[in-house]
Design an enzyme around this catalytic site. Structure first.
Site, mmCIF file in Angstrom:
data_model
loop_
_atom_site.group_PDB
_atom_site.id
_atom_site.type_symbol
_atom_site.label_atom_id
_atom_site.label_comp_id
_atom_site.label_asym_id
_atom_site.label_seq_id
_atom_site.Cartn_x
_atom_site.Cartn_y
_atom_site.Cartn_z
ATOM 1 N N TYR A 1 4.674 4.292 9.554
ATOM 2 C CA TYR A 1 5.276 4.115 8.212
ATOM 3 C C TYR A 1 6.266 5.222 7.861
ATOM 4 C CZ TYR A 1 0.655 1.816 7.858
ATOM 5 O OH TYR A 1 -0.486 1.083 8.072
ATOM 6 N N CYS B 1 4.322 9.803 25.206
ATOM 7 C CA CYS B 1 5.636 9.540 25.788
ATOM 8 C C CYS B 1 6.467 8.575 24.961
ATOM 9 C CB CYS B 1 5.459 8.992 27.195
ATOM 10 S SG CYS B 1 4.427 10.067 28.172
HETATM 11 N N1 LLP Z 1 -8.400 -3.874 -1.266
HETATM 12 C C1 LLP Z 1 -7.658 -4.629 -0.449
HETATM 13 C C2 LLP Z 1 -7.770 -6.084 -0.510
HETATM 14 C C3 LLP Z 1 -6.777 -4.010 0.473
HETATM 15 O O1 LLP Z 1 -6.031 -4.768 1.278
HETATM 16 C C4 LLP Z 1 -6.698 -2.593 0.514
HETATM 17 C C5 LLP Z 1 -5.809 -1.927 1.459
HETATM 18 C C6 LLP Z 1 -7.516 -1.864 -0.364
HETATM 19 C C7 LLP Z 1 -8.348 -2.523 -1.244
HETATM 20 C C8 LLP Z 1 -7.529 -0.359 -0.393
HETATM 21 O O2 LLP Z 1 -6.292 0.165 -0.730
HETATM 22 P P1 LLP Z 1 -6.131 1.731 -1.038
HETATM 23 O O3 LLP Z 1 -6.888 2.028 -2.302
HETATM 24 O O4 LLP Z 1 -6.674 2.482 0.106
HETATM 25 O O5 LLP Z 1 -4.673 1.918 -1.177
HETATM 26 N N2 LLP Z 1 -2.807 1.735 6.739
HETATM 27 C C9 LLP Z 1 -1.999 1.865 5.534
HETATM 28 C C10 LLP Z 1 -2.704 1.336 4.303
HETATM 29 C C11 LLP Z 1 -3.122 -0.096 4.416
HETATM 30 C C12 LLP Z 1 -3.816 -0.629 3.181
HETATM 31 C C13 LLP Z 1 -4.324 -2.002 3.392
HETATM 32 N N3 LLP Z 1 -5.084 -2.535 2.319
HETATM 33 C C14 LLP Z 1 -1.593 3.319 5.374
HETATM 34 O O6 LLP Z 1 -1.963 4.138 6.215
HETATM 35 O O7 LLP Z 1 -0.893 3.664 4.423
#
Ligand code: LLP
Length: 421
Positions: A316, A344
């Site tokens: 990202y 790599c």
């Molecule tokens: N609820 C649902 C339905 C979700 O899809 C997500 C995150 C959350 C809750 C929690 O969201 P948070 O509070 O953590 O923002 N890998 C990415 C983030 C992907 C989030 C996916 N869904 C990153 O590293 O930024």
């Protein structure tokens, strides 16, 4: 606010200095702070005081059983998105009555697991999924408590890869089709669609998109009630952002006040699904400098962590603060360097032209704000070991996932008969 501060010249997690941990555990490793996890959970819980609510921690942010259990002991529920995460939540002692199952592509096997466990709610994202869940529930002679996720078509103003609430995103049903879909749900056996869910994205730094999404949710709820649907549960999703650098993240109290203002009058039970807000700044990735190398245009600091350990910068272009574990002098000169891993590909870069005090091979660096979407997204790419995780509590620490060495995961490979000697 977190509990990673310099004490006696060394960066510490609570009362444990990270240099000692690095000597004991080897690098790279993740280190989490229990006090920070608890502080973030409580701040969010306090912000929702007065509202009938459950905080269902989004396990996807950091699914370590020790982390989930730390939060469960404070009363947290769990938001899970796979059979694997459901198992983790149950193993950590989260009561099934506080578990919601989200996700756009649940299999019938996973639905059966959820129903067998007797979880609070399944968040359904499409009509085919509703029909599939009805089949599983009716087959078992049970009722699935369902919230249908609506897509409010609101721009969350976050990174394109983690925005979820626009009509062109794969998530939820179009909000204006709610009457049709709830009418259909009412006729399906084994389905009690008493809830509505929404989640518009992650790392949101502005409350305005939330306001629009929640107002839409409220209007949909009122419309459905007018048609005789017994709407008594709302799931407001997660997504509240955190400071990685110098961003101004909305204070949980402001978020809470907005929620109470918009959906409070509906008198529903409210679930929220924060992940990053709780775990993000409760963890660092500690890495050791292998080499410093001068290219013709810049200096590279090559560290022993890589994109397989922390994918966010590569995936990202995410910013993570990087600080030396040994406290630099206040007037230490800083020079721009690229901090890179050994993998790599050029994407294996943690920071570009970052101003850091001079570092030399053997020095330790901490990559901050790595508690969420860090270890959970780690892999063994390039044949590298799976990174370990350590949880600190006051002056104590425990390895909560050990390093998985290359020869251990290599044992999962198998030779077909024609290649056997
Ligand atoms: N609820 C649902 C339905 C979700 O899809 C997500 C995150 C959350 C809750 C929690 O969201 P948070 O509070 O953590 O923002 N890998 C990415 C983030 C992907 C989030 C996916 N869904 C990153 O590293 O930024």
């Amino acid at each position: 606010m977190d509990h990673f501060t310099y004490k006696d010249g060394l960066l510490s997690a609570e009362d444990v200095n990270l240099a000692d941990l690095a000597d004991q555990i080897g690098t790279p490793f993740y280190c989490y702070s229990r006090a920070t996890l608890e502080r973030h959970f409580r701040a969010f819980d306090d912000a929702l005081a007065g509202l009938d609510h459950t905080i269902c921690y989004a396990v996807k942010a950091n699914g370590n059983v020790a982390v989930i259990k730390t939060l469960a002991q404070l009363g947290a529920g769990a938001d899970v998105v796979s059979g694997g995460e459901l198992m983790r939540a149950l193993k950590a002692g989260v009561p099934p009555s506080k578990i919601v199952f989200s996700g756009v592509g649940k299999t019938q096997t996973e639905m059966a697991q959820a129903l067998d466990a007797g979880i609070y709610q399944v968040n359904v994202e499409s009509e085919p999924e509703l029909v599939a869940l009805s089949e599983v529930a009716a087959g078992k002679g049970v009722t699935a408590h369902v919230a249908i996720r609506i897509n409010p078509d609101v721009d969350a103003k976050t990174h394109a890869k983690i925005t979820t609430g626009r009509a062109e995103n794969k998530f939820g049903i179009d909000w204006d089709r709610a009457p049709e879909v709830y009418a259909r749900a009412r006729d399906l056996p084994g389905i009690d669609a008493g809830g509505i869910a929404v989640h518009i994205g992650s790392q949101l730094l502005d409350l305005e998109p939330y306001r629009r999404a929640y107002e839409r949710l409220r209007d949909v709820a009122l419309g459905l009630r007018a048609q005789g649907h017994d709407i008594r549960r709302l799931d407001l999703g997660g997504g509240l952002g955190i400071p990685y650098n110098d961003e101004q993240a909305p204070p949980p109290a402001e978020y809470g006040a907005m929620v109470k203002d918009i959906v409070g009058p509906l008198g529903c039970h409210v679930t929220v699904e924060p992940g990053r807000l709780i775990a993000g700044n409760a963890g660092v990735l500690v890495t050791r400098v292998l080499y410093a190398k001068d290219g013709s245009t810049r200096r590279f600091v090559i560290v022993d962590a890589a994109m397989n350990d922390l994918l966010r910068p590569a995936l990202y272009d995410a910013y993570h603060a990087i600080v030396p574990v040994t406290e630099p002098a206040a007037d230490a000169e800083r020079h721009p360097v690229d901090v890179v891993g050994p993998i790599c590909e050029t994407g294996d870069t943690f920071a570009v032209q970052r101003h850091l005090p001079a570092v030399k091979p053997g020095d330790l660096l901490a990559i901050r704000s790595a508690g969420a979407y860090g270890a959970v997204m780690a892999s063994t790419y390039n044949g590298r070991p799976l990174v370990p995780e350590v949880l600190v509590s006051g002056g104590d620490h425990a390895v909560v996932r050990r390093r998985v060495e290359a020869e251990e995961f290599m044992a999962f490979d198998a030779l077909p008969p024609w290649l056997m000697d």
